[in-house]
Scaffold this motif. Structure first.
Motif, mmCIF file in Angstrom:
data_model
loop_
_atom_site.group_PDB
_atom_site.id
_atom_site.type_symbol
_atom_site.label_atom_id
_atom_site.label_comp_id
_atom_site.label_asym_id
_atom_site.label_seq_id
_atom_site.Cartn_x
_atom_site.Cartn_y
_atom_site.Cartn_z
ATOM 1 N N ASN A 78 6.670 -1.556 11.071
ATOM 2 C CA ASN A 78 7.070 -0.675 9.970
ATOM 3 C C ASN A 78 6.047 -0.680 8.831
ATOM 4 O O ASN A 78 6.413 -0.665 7.655
ATOM 5 C CB ASN A 78 8.461 -1.055 9.459
ATOM 6 C CG ASN A 78 9.284 0.149 9.130
ATOM 7 O OD1 ASN A 78 8.948 1.265 9.501
ATOM 8 N ND2 ASN A 78 10.365 -0.068 8.429
ATOM 9 N N LEU A 79 4.781 -0.702 9.189
ATOM 10 C CA LEU A 79 3.706 -0.656 8.203
ATOM 11 C C LEU A 79 3.398 0.790 7.864
ATOM 12 O O LEU A 79 3.651 1.686 8.663
ATOM 13 C CB LEU A 79 2.444 -1.329 8.757
ATOM 14 C CG LEU A 79 2.551 -2.820 9.056
ATOM 15 C CD1 LEU A 79 1.289 -3.303 9.743
ATOM 16 C CD2 LEU A 79 2.795 -3.611 7.778
ATOM 17 N N GLU A 80 2.851 0.994 6.707
ATOM 18 C CA GLU A 80 2.449 2.331 6.274
ATOM 19 C C GLU A 80 0.936 2.393 6.143
ATOM 20 O O GLU A 80 0.292 1.381 5.853
ATOM 21 C CB GLU A 80 3.101 2.686 4.940
ATOM 22 C CG GLU A 80 4.612 2.809 5.013
ATOM 23 C CD GLU A 80 5.104 3.908 5.942
ATOM 24 O OE1 GLU A 80 4.440 4.968 6.041
ATOM 25 O OE2 GLU A 80 6.151 3.718 6.584
ATOM 26 N N ILE A 81 0.396 3.563 6.356
ATOM 27 C CA ILE A 81 -1.035 3.786 6.118
ATOM 28 C C ILE A 81 -1.153 4.270 4.683
ATOM 29 O O ILE A 81 -0.826 5.410 4.380
ATOM 30 C CB ILE A 81 -1.610 4.827 7.099
ATOM 31 C CG1 ILE A 81 -1.455 4.348 8.532
ATOM 32 C CG2 ILE A 81 -3.076 5.099 6.769
ATOM 33 C CD1 ILE A 81 -1.897 5.369 9.568
ATOM 34 N N GLN A 82 -1.559 3.369 3.818
ATOM 35 C CA GLN A 82 -1.681 3.716 2.409
ATOM 36 C C GLN A 82 -3.122 3.964 2.013
ATOM 37 O O GLN A 82 -3.406 4.797 1.176
ATOM 38 C CB GLN A 82 -1.060 2.629 1.544
ATOM 39 C CG GLN A 82 0.425 2.510 1.812
ATOM 40 C CD GLN A 82 1.055 1.364 1.058
ATOM 41 O OE1 GLN A 82 0.400 0.610 0.369
ATOM 42 N NE2 GLN A 82 2.359 1.243 1.189
ATOM 43 N N LYS A 83 -4.016 3.219 2.586
ATOM 44 C CA LYS A 83 -5.441 3.449 2.391
ATOM 45 C C LYS A 83 -6.154 2.910 3.618
ATOM 46 O O LYS A 83 -5.668 2.009 4.292
ATOM 47 C CB LYS A 83 -5.967 2.799 1.116
ATOM 48 C CG LYS A 83 -6.033 1.303 1.134
ATOM 49 C CD LYS A 83 -6.671 0.774 -0.136
ATOM 50 C CE LYS A 83 -6.998 -0.694 0.063
ATOM 51 N NZ LYS A 83 -7.797 -1.240 -0.993
ATOM 52 N N LEU A 84 -7.274 3.479 3.892
ATOM 53 C CA LEU A 84 -8.046 3.046 5.050
ATOM 54 C C LEU A 84 -9.375 2.486 4.536
ATOM 55 O O LEU A 84 -10.323 3.215 4.289
ATOM 56 C CB LEU A 84 -8.270 4.215 6.012
ATOM 57 C CG LEU A 84 -6.994 4.781 6.618
ATOM 58 C CD1 LEU A 84 -7.280 6.058 7.390
ATOM 59 C CD2 LEU A 84 -6.330 3.769 7.514
ATOM 60 N N ASP A 85 -9.388 1.188 4.350
ATOM 61 C CA ASP A 85 -10.567 0.501 3.843
ATOM 62 C C ASP A 85 -11.236 -0.190 5.025
ATOM 63 O O ASP A 85 -10.615 -1.009 5.687
ATOM 64 C CB ASP A 85 -10.154 -0.514 2.780
ATOM 65 C CG ASP A 85 -11.345 -1.238 2.185
ATOM 66 O OD1 ASP A 85 -12.469 -0.733 2.297
ATOM 67 O OD2 ASP A 85 -11.131 -2.315 1.605
ATOM 68 N N TYR A 86 -12.456 0.139 5.275
ATOM 69 C CA TYR A 86 -13.093 -0.445 6.450
ATOM 70 C C TYR A 86 -14.470 -1.014 6.147
ATOM 71 O O TYR A 86 -15.392 -0.908 6.933
ATOM 72 C CB TYR A 86 -13.158 0.562 7.603
ATOM 73 C CG TYR A 86 -13.758 1.902 7.240
ATOM 74 C CD1 TYR A 86 -15.131 2.093 7.268
ATOM 75 C CD2 TYR A 86 -12.949 2.959 6.877
ATOM 76 C CE1 TYR A 86 -15.677 3.317 6.933
ATOM 77 C CE2 TYR A 86 -13.488 4.187 6.541
ATOM 78 C CZ TYR A 86 -14.852 4.352 6.579
ATOM 79 O OH TYR A 86 -15.392 5.565 6.253
ATOM 80 N N LYS A 87 -14.593 -1.656 5.030
ATOM 81 C CA LYS A 87 -15.837 -2.345 4.703
ATOM 82 C C LYS A 87 -15.742 -3.771 5.221
ATOM 83 O O LYS A 87 -14.903 -4.541 4.775
ATOM 84 C CB LYS A 87 -16.067 -2.313 3.194
ATOM 85 C CG LYS A 87 -16.273 -0.908 2.660
ATOM 86 C CD LYS A 87 -16.342 -0.923 1.146
ATOM 87 C CE LYS A 87 -16.493 0.461 0.598
ATOM 88 N NZ LYS A 87 -15.245 1.222 0.554
ATOM 89 N N ILE A 88 -16.609 -4.116 6.134
ATOM 90 C CA ILE A 88 -16.580 -5.441 6.745
ATOM 91 C C ILE A 88 -17.649 -6.340 6.132
ATOM 92 O O ILE A 88 -17.434 -7.507 5.924
ATOM 93 C CB ILE A 88 -16.790 -5.356 8.277
ATOM 94 C CG1 ILE A 88 -15.738 -4.466 8.935
ATOM 95 C CG2 ILE A 88 -16.825 -6.727 8.927
ATOM 96 C CD1 ILE A 88 -14.338 -4.965 8.880
#
Length: 162
Positions: free
Chosen positions: A84-94
């Motif tokens: 039941n997680l939401e996609i609120q932001k997509l941060d993909y800096k590794i």
């Protein structure tokens, strides 16, 4: 990032998962099988990237790579729905640019997720796969189109007793 479209895809994925779960709810190993499927889908995607195939002169086929990438994201979104997680932001800096190291860490995180069922690990897995897409110069529009195409295929399969 087009969060509106990502969330639309996510909601459609949840709808498809509801059908899937009703169909296979009596499988007491469903979680284990889905974790294994996630790892297999990661492998199929990595195979299409050819990033480890130093012996080949063939370039990756972008369409096949996107199709496998969509499979990975579809599985991740299934787990998002389960938790039941939401996609609120997509941060993909590794912070790491060595794609081989990132892929190995992705596998490590996927296995740890299987063992621990940790939501934070799931979010990291999503972050890693998005970052790999960025390193491979996959465009968001291509990714979203590939996921929607995959969802149509899944829906057809679910409706045809595939």
């Amino acid at each position: 990032m087009n969060l509106t479209r990502w969330n639309k895809i996510y909601q459609n994925n949840r709808y498809l998962d509801e059908i899937f779960i009703k169909k296979y709810q009596n499988d007491d190993r469903l979680y284990d099988k889905n974790c294994l499927e996630l790892m297999v889908e990661i492998g199929e995607f990595v195979n299409e990237t050819k990033v480890f195939k130093y012996w080949t002169i063939k370039n990756p086929n972008k369409d096949e790579m996107l199709e496998e990438y969509a499979d990975v994201i579809t599985m991740i979104l299934s787990f998002y729905g389960l938790y039941n997680l939401e996609i609120q932001k997509l941060d993909y800096k590794i912070g790491e640019n060595d794609i081989l190291k990132i892929i190995m860490e992705l596998y490590n995180k996927a296995y740890k997720f299987y063992k621990n069922k940790d939501k934070k690990l799931l979010e990291e897995i999503f972050q890693y796969i998005l970052y790999i897409g960025k390193l491979l110069d996959l465009k968001e529009i291509e990714i979203l189109d590939a996921i929607e195409k995959k969802q149509k295929i899944i829906e057809e399969r679910l409706n045809s007793n595939y």
